[in-house]
Design an enzyme around this catalytic site. Sequence first.
Site, PDB file in Angstrom:
ATOM      1  N   SER A 109       5.516  23.873  84.954  1.00 40.76           N
ATOM      2  CA  SER A 109       4.636  24.299  83.858  1.00 40.76           C
ATOM      3  C   SER A 109       5.431  24.203  82.571  1.00 40.76           C
ATOM      4  O   SER A 109       6.667  24.313  82.586  1.00 40.76           O
ATOM      5  CB  SER A 109       4.184  25.754  84.071  1.00 40.76           C
ATOM      6  OG  SER A 109       3.618  26.276  82.886  1.00 40.76           O
ATOM      7  N   TYR A 111       6.901  34.267  85.874  1.00 42.83           N
ATOM      8  CA  TYR A 111       6.275  32.955  86.081  1.00 42.83           C
ATOM      9  C   TYR A 111       7.162  31.865  85.455  1.00 42.83           C
ATOM     10  O   TYR A 111       7.458  30.846  86.083  1.00 42.83           O
ATOM     11  CB  TYR A 111       4.876  32.951  85.455  1.00 42.83           C
ATOM     12  CG  TYR A 111       4.138  31.637  85.565  1.00 42.83           C
ATOM     13  CD1 TYR A 111       3.624  31.210  86.787  1.00 42.83           C
ATOM     14  CD2 TYR A 111       3.932  30.833  84.446  1.00 42.83           C
ATOM     15  CE1 TYR A 111       2.928  30.007  86.881  1.00 42.83           C
ATOM     16  CE2 TYR A 111       3.237  29.635  84.532  1.00 42.83           C
ATOM     17  CZ  TYR A 111       2.741  29.230  85.752  1.00 42.83           C
ATOM     18  OH  TYR A 111       2.058  28.034  85.846  1.00 42.83           O
TER      19      TYR A 111
HETATM   20  N1  LIG Z   1      -4.025  25.709  85.229  1.00 44.81           N
HETATM   21  C1  LIG Z   1      -3.024  25.714  84.352  1.00 44.81           C
HETATM   22  O1  LIG Z   1      -3.230  25.947  83.140  1.00 44.81           O
HETATM   23  C2  LIG Z   1      -1.632  25.395  84.795  1.00 44.81           C
HETATM   24  C3  LIG Z   1      -0.682  25.103  83.794  1.00 44.81           C
HETATM   25  C4  LIG Z   1       0.625  24.809  84.177  1.00 44.81           C
HETATM   26  C5  LIG Z   1       0.968  24.782  85.520  1.00 44.81           C
HETATM   27  N2  LIG Z   1       0.025  25.062  86.462  1.00 44.81           N
HETATM   28  C6  LIG Z   1       0.450  25.049  87.854  1.00 44.81           C
HETATM   29  O2  LIG Z   1      -0.373  24.165  88.563  1.00 44.81           O
HETATM   30  C7  LIG Z   1      -0.410  24.547  89.940  1.00 44.81           C
HETATM   31  C8  LIG Z   1      -1.838  24.544  90.423  1.00 44.81           C
HETATM   32  O3  LIG Z   1      -2.563  25.499  89.672  1.00 44.81           O
HETATM   33  P1  LIG Z   1      -4.133  25.394  89.382  1.00 44.81           P
HETATM   34  O4  LIG Z   1      -4.298  25.645  87.939  1.00 44.81           O
HETATM   35  O5  LIG Z   1      -4.697  24.179  89.987  1.00 44.81           O
HETATM   36  O6  LIG Z   1      -4.619  26.740  90.129  1.00 44.81           O
HETATM   37  P2  LIG Z   1      -5.748  27.033  91.228  1.00 44.81           P
HETATM   38  O7  LIG Z   1      -6.978  26.284  90.907  1.00 44.81           O
HETATM   39  O8  LIG Z   1      -5.796  28.518  91.307  1.00 44.81           O
HETATM   40  O9  LIG Z   1      -5.092  26.446  92.572  1.00 44.81           O
HETATM   41  C9  LIG Z   1      -3.968  27.043  93.127  1.00 44.81           C
HETATM   42  C10 LIG Z   1      -3.761  26.479  94.514  1.00 44.81           C
HETATM   43  O10 LIG Z   1      -2.613  27.130  95.079  1.00 44.81           O
HETATM   44  C11 LIG Z   1      -2.993  27.652  96.366  1.00 44.81           C
HETATM   45  N3  LIG Z   1      -2.313  28.894  96.674  1.00 44.81           N
HETATM   46  C12 LIG Z   1      -2.307  30.041  95.951  1.00 44.81           C
HETATM   47  N4  LIG Z   1      -1.625  30.997  96.596  1.00 44.81           N
HETATM   48  C13 LIG Z   1      -1.205  30.439  97.766  1.00 44.81           C
HETATM   49  C14 LIG Z   1      -0.435  30.916  98.857  1.00 44.81           C
HETATM   50  N5  LIG Z   1       0.028  32.177  98.901  1.00 44.81           N
HETATM   51  N6  LIG Z   1      -0.175  30.080  99.884  1.00 44.81           N
HETATM   52  C15 LIG Z   1      -0.638  28.803  99.869  1.00 44.81           C
HETATM   53  N7  LIG Z   1      -1.362  28.287  98.854  1.00 44.81           N
HETATM   54  C16 LIG Z   1      -1.644  29.108  97.819  1.00 44.81           C
HETATM   55  C17 LIG Z   1      -4.467  27.929  96.243  1.00 44.81           C
HETATM   56  O11 LIG Z   1      -5.031  27.972  97.548  1.00 44.81           O
HETATM   57  P3  LIG Z   1      -6.284  28.926  97.894  1.00 44.81           P
HETATM   58  O12 LIG Z   1      -7.199  28.843  96.702  1.00 44.81           O
HETATM   59  O13 LIG Z   1      -6.827  28.279  99.127  1.00 44.81           O
HETATM   60  O14 LIG Z   1      -5.730  30.284  98.099  1.00 44.81           O
HETATM   61  C18 LIG Z   1      -4.941  26.733  95.425  1.00 44.81           C
HETATM   62  O15 LIG Z   1      -5.164  25.623  96.239  1.00 44.81           O
HETATM   63  C19 LIG Z   1       0.299  25.909  90.017  1.00 44.81           C
HETATM   64  O16 LIG Z   1       1.605  25.738  90.487  1.00 44.81           O
HETATM   65  C20 LIG Z   1       0.311  26.385  88.574  1.00 44.81           C
HETATM   66  O17 LIG Z   1       1.408  27.238  88.302  1.00 44.81           O
HETATM   67  C21 LIG Z   1      -1.260  25.359  86.137  1.00 44.81           C
END
Ligand SMILES: NC(=O)c1ccc[n+]([C@@H]2O[C@H](COP(=O)([O-])OP(=O)(O)OC[C@H]3O[C@@H](n4cnc5c(N)ncnc54)[C@H](OP(=O)(O)O)[C@@H]3O)[C@@H](O)[C@H]2O)c1
Length: 239
Positions: free
Chosen positions: A130, A142
């Site tokens: 991130s 984080y």
């Molecule tokens: N969205 C943003 O603005 C943003 C910005 C920078 C970085 N990121 C990073 O991008 C990545 C994906 O985020 P996203 O925005 O796509 O979020 P998201 O839509 O909430 O997806 C998160 C994913 O991680 C899985 N997950 C969460 N807890 C878990 C656990 N304990 N064990 C196994 N899987 C787990 C979830 O699975 P379930 O739903 O099945 O529990 C889901 O598939 C993350 O690493 C986040 O830090 C996001």
Amino acid sequence: MKVADRLALVTGASSGIGRAVALRLAGDGARLVLTGRDPERLQEVAERTGGKAVVADLAEGVDALLDGLPGRPALVVHNAGTGAAGPLEEMTSAQVDALIDLNLRAPVQLTRALLPGLRAERGHLVFVASIAALGVAGEAVYSATKAGLRGFADAVRIEAPEVGVTTVLPGAVDTPYLARRGYERTIPRPVRSDKVAEEIARAVRRGTSEVVVPRWLTLGAKVHGAAPTLFAKASRRFG
Ligand SMILES: NC(=O)c1ccc[n+]([C@@H]2O[C@H](COP(=O)([O-])OP(=O)(O)OC[C@H]3O[C@@H](n4cnc5c(N)ncnc54)[C@H](OP(=O)(O)O)[C@@H]3O)[C@@H](O)[C@H]2O)c1
């Protein structure tokens, strides 16, 4: 590397960026192993991509996932992650551990276990970190997990030259995570998850070491590297 007919593991594939990456890789001909916690959302992505779903809670450890792999992945996209926003002093000890377990311990342990196979496949690792890896107020733990992931990726890149390593530093991305976090700003406007997936696919193809999405945020990373005090002042001023 070319992903067609290669086995690719995507963590956090049941939602957001991971789901978009899975759809993109399937479109490029990869064979997929998809993992997440929610069986229904994971199954939907598995059906759309022809992938194998492995339900696992990675904060509890990586053994269940490793046991469920149908073979040796040539591409691993470490994407599963979660966040917590608020003053550091108000976080509980359990919240700190949960963030470190999922965001840092799980990708490190998975990489350790899968690296011999990745070397043999001359494969590729992607770490979805991130822009918070540069340090974001109110997201100290984080930020620490994402900075740790970035440092880990940098070290593996040097230690395992047979394996491509890409770190991805997204800013705000329009996913359920962002909605849960209560992001209400219009600047910077969140980018779409399929845009991040496209950048990841391109980085894997070209062997790019680090990708910032959107690209203009690269300026923040440069200022952070060259003048950390100025970066902190600007970050306090503009958030
Ligand atoms: N969205 C943003 O603005 C943003 C910005 C920078 C970085 N990121 C990073 O991008 C990545 C994906 O985020 P996203 O925005 O796509 O979020 P998201 O839509 O909430 O997806 C998160 C994913 O991680 C899985 N997950 C969460 N807890 C878990 C656990 N304990 N064990 C196994 N899987 C787990 C979830 O699975 P379930 O739903 O099945 O529990 C889901 O598939 C993350 O690493 C986040 O830090 C996001």
